[in-house]
Design an enzyme around this catalytic site. Structure first.
Site, PDB file in Angstrom:
ATOM      1  N   GLU A  15      99.139  53.396  62.767  1.00 51.13           N
ATOM      2  CA  GLU A  15      99.615  52.250  61.994  1.00 51.13           C
ATOM      3  C   GLU A  15     101.134  52.089  62.101  1.00 51.13           C
ATOM      4  OE1 GLU A  15      97.926  52.774  58.117  1.00 51.13           O
ATOM      5  OE2 GLU A  15      95.881  52.722  58.895  1.00 51.13           O
ATOM      6  N   GLU A  34      89.310  53.914  62.788  1.00 47.75           N
ATOM      7  CA  GLU A  34      89.442  54.460  61.438  1.00 47.75           C
ATOM      8  C   GLU A  34      89.015  53.413  60.413  1.00 47.75           C
ATOM      9  OE1 GLU A  34      93.048  56.673  60.395  1.00 47.75           O
ATOM     10  OE2 GLU A  34      92.992  55.688  58.443  1.00 47.75           O
TER      11      GLU A  34
END
Length: 507
Positions: A217, A320
């Protein structure tokens, strides 16, 4: 792996949207024999952080990575049969080096500190004293047990470079959360770190990583060293591009040219689109697979990201996913959306064990304590136990249906869900040259989200001509396996991977 505020805000988006049947009338969906959304690689789980706490538990390895039934807390549990494990290269160490030491955020959660193999900057040789290969034993042990139980795809990923590579020496992020925290003179060293672990694992652990992911991220702005609860690091687009190039070089230098680079594990589908469009041609040419996280839940342009990936000739993973809805409803809703619009070839859950609804098993990684199996576990098992690696993902014909085909066994797998009033759902198989044998039993398995059936099997459903149907109570997720189903011969080579027919000749 989000800060709590962001997680709960995004979860609200998922709970506000219903994408599966809500009416009371019977519905029929036609399964397409023509579509091909890719060859399924598998379902998986990340090993950080739960495996750090529970990496010695062979019963948990059985539960997550085998399809055998296992006794847990006196209850018989069906194994999930996960075949993908993501291994986290840690960023933390507690060695003082020339007066410098790791800076720890005041809100850091101890169970989320993953130990780094590279403990100082003096030597890049993995056989030198700058490296410690004895750390992180539990996560490594679970990785080995996963492989022993059938897991066959492994990914190495990083949440942050080792602390000493960070500008503020804090592996939870920069001081403002939105600035790069990797020192520019260590761009290549971050690549060296990951490539060295990949090489060492192949030579010493018996594990070959299919892919390596250098970021987690990276465009998000919550990686703040002053408030962080876990490892994290912001990378701007140009930094990502540089590290991707360095990583490709370092993997190649170690004879790992076939090891893929995945990128960039952005938090949402829309962020993944933006990042991909800004990495530049050189970096994207070095990326073998696009990874994205599913924290946009019911929002975001899954279809646009898929178009970008397929247009670039890249595979696509949801690498994820997690949320705090222990009922399983949010998980199934968003998984159905992924199959319908994102078309990943693999799907990975985040925390197998965690509290507050996040875990598939309720647990406390800090106190190393375990609780009950979540209903979400059984809901996900409807997919993981039946949609297996090597199957071809088909178009289920509706937002509430997923279909997969095993060409070797000539078996069609259908998973469907119903959130609204109880009703019958009909499944039309007339698009297949052989839709199964009329009158034959179609085994089914049912889970009800929240409470009720966990994972029960039944043999009370039958093929009638070219269709079958089943009663769906409110909140039911059901899987069906139809035998002796044959694809139309011309679909195998007359359709491109997107499911579009290439010509009109069935010859």
């Amino acid at each position: 792996m989000k800060q709590t505020l962001n997680r709960e805000w995004l979860l609200g988006l998922a709970l506000s949207a219903a994408t599966v049947p809500t009416g009371s009338a019977d519905l029929t969906t036609t399964i397409s024999s023509a579509a091909n959304w890719g060859t399924w690689e598998g379902f998986g789980v990340s090993l950080a952080w739960w495996a750090k706490a529970f990496g010695t538990r062979s019963d948990l390895a059985d539960i997550f990575f085998s399809t055998e039934w296992t006794t847990y807390n006196g209850q018989s549990i069906p194994g999930m049969g996960l075949t993908i494990a993501r291994y986290n290269a840690g960023a933390c160490s507690w060695k003082t080096v020339n007066g410098s030491a790791m800076v720890v955020s005041p809100d850091m959660i101890a169970s989320r500190q993953m130990e780094s193999y590279w403990v100082d900057w003096f030597n890049s040789s993995p056989s030198s004293s700058s490296w410690s290969w004895s750390v992180d034993e539990n996560q490594r042990n679970m990785l080995s047990m996963a492989k022993a139980r059938g897991a066959n795809i492994f990914e190495l990923f990083s949440n942050s470079p080792p602390w000493w590579m960070c500008l503020n020496h804090n592996p939870s992020g920069s001081d403002d959360g939105s600035s790069d925290n990797l020192q520019s003179w260590n761009y290549d060293q971050h690549a060296v770190y990951l490539a060295t672990i990949a090489e060492y694992a192949a030579n010493n652990w018996g594990v070959s990583f299919q892919s390596v992911e250098a970021f987690n991220e990276p465009s998000s702005d919550w990686w703040n060293g002053k408030t962080g609860t876990q490892e994290g690091c912001h990378f701007n687009f140009s930094t990502q591009a540089t590290v991707i190039g360095d990583l490709r070089t370092e993997l190649n230098n170690r004879g790992l040219s076939s090891t893929l680079i995945s990128a960039s594990d952005e938090n949402t589908y829309d962020l993944a689109i933006s990042t991909w469009n800004n990495l530049g041609n050189t970096a994207t040419s070095n990326v073998g697979r696009i990874n994205v996280h599913g924290y946009q839940y019911s929002g975001g342009r899954r279809d646009t990201l898929y178009s970008l990936a397929s247009g670039a000739g890249k595979r696509l993973w949801n690498s994820e996913y997690g949320e705090s809805d222990a009922t399983g409803e949010s998980l199934v809703t968003n998984l159905l959306l992924d199959f319908r619009w994102l078309h990943p070839t693999a799907w990975v859950y985040w925390q197998a064990i965690d509290g507050s609804g996040w875990g598939l098993i309720d647990g406390d990684n800090d106190n190393v304590s375990l609780g009950a199996i979540s209903q979400k576990y059984f809901a996900l098992s409807q997919f993981t136990r039946h949609i297996r690696p090597g199957m071809r993902i088909l178009d289920g014909g509706s937002d509430y249906t997923v279909a997969a085909y095993d060409s070797t066994a000539q078996k069609l797998v259908i998973v469907a869900a119903n959130w609204g009033a109880a009703q019958y759902l009909n499944f039309e198989l007339s698009d297949f040259s052989s839709p199964g044998v009329s009158g034959a039993v179609v085994p089914r398995w049912i889970t009800q989200v929240g409470t009720g059936d966990q994972y029960s099997s039944h043999n009370d459903t039958y093929i009638s001509g070219t269709k079958f149907w089943s009663y769906f109570p409110t909140g039911a997720v059901q899987t069906f396996e139809v035998s002796k189903v044959v694809l139309l011969l011309w679909t195998e080579d007359r359709y491109d991977p997107s499911g579009f027919r290439l010509d009109s000749d069935k010859g």
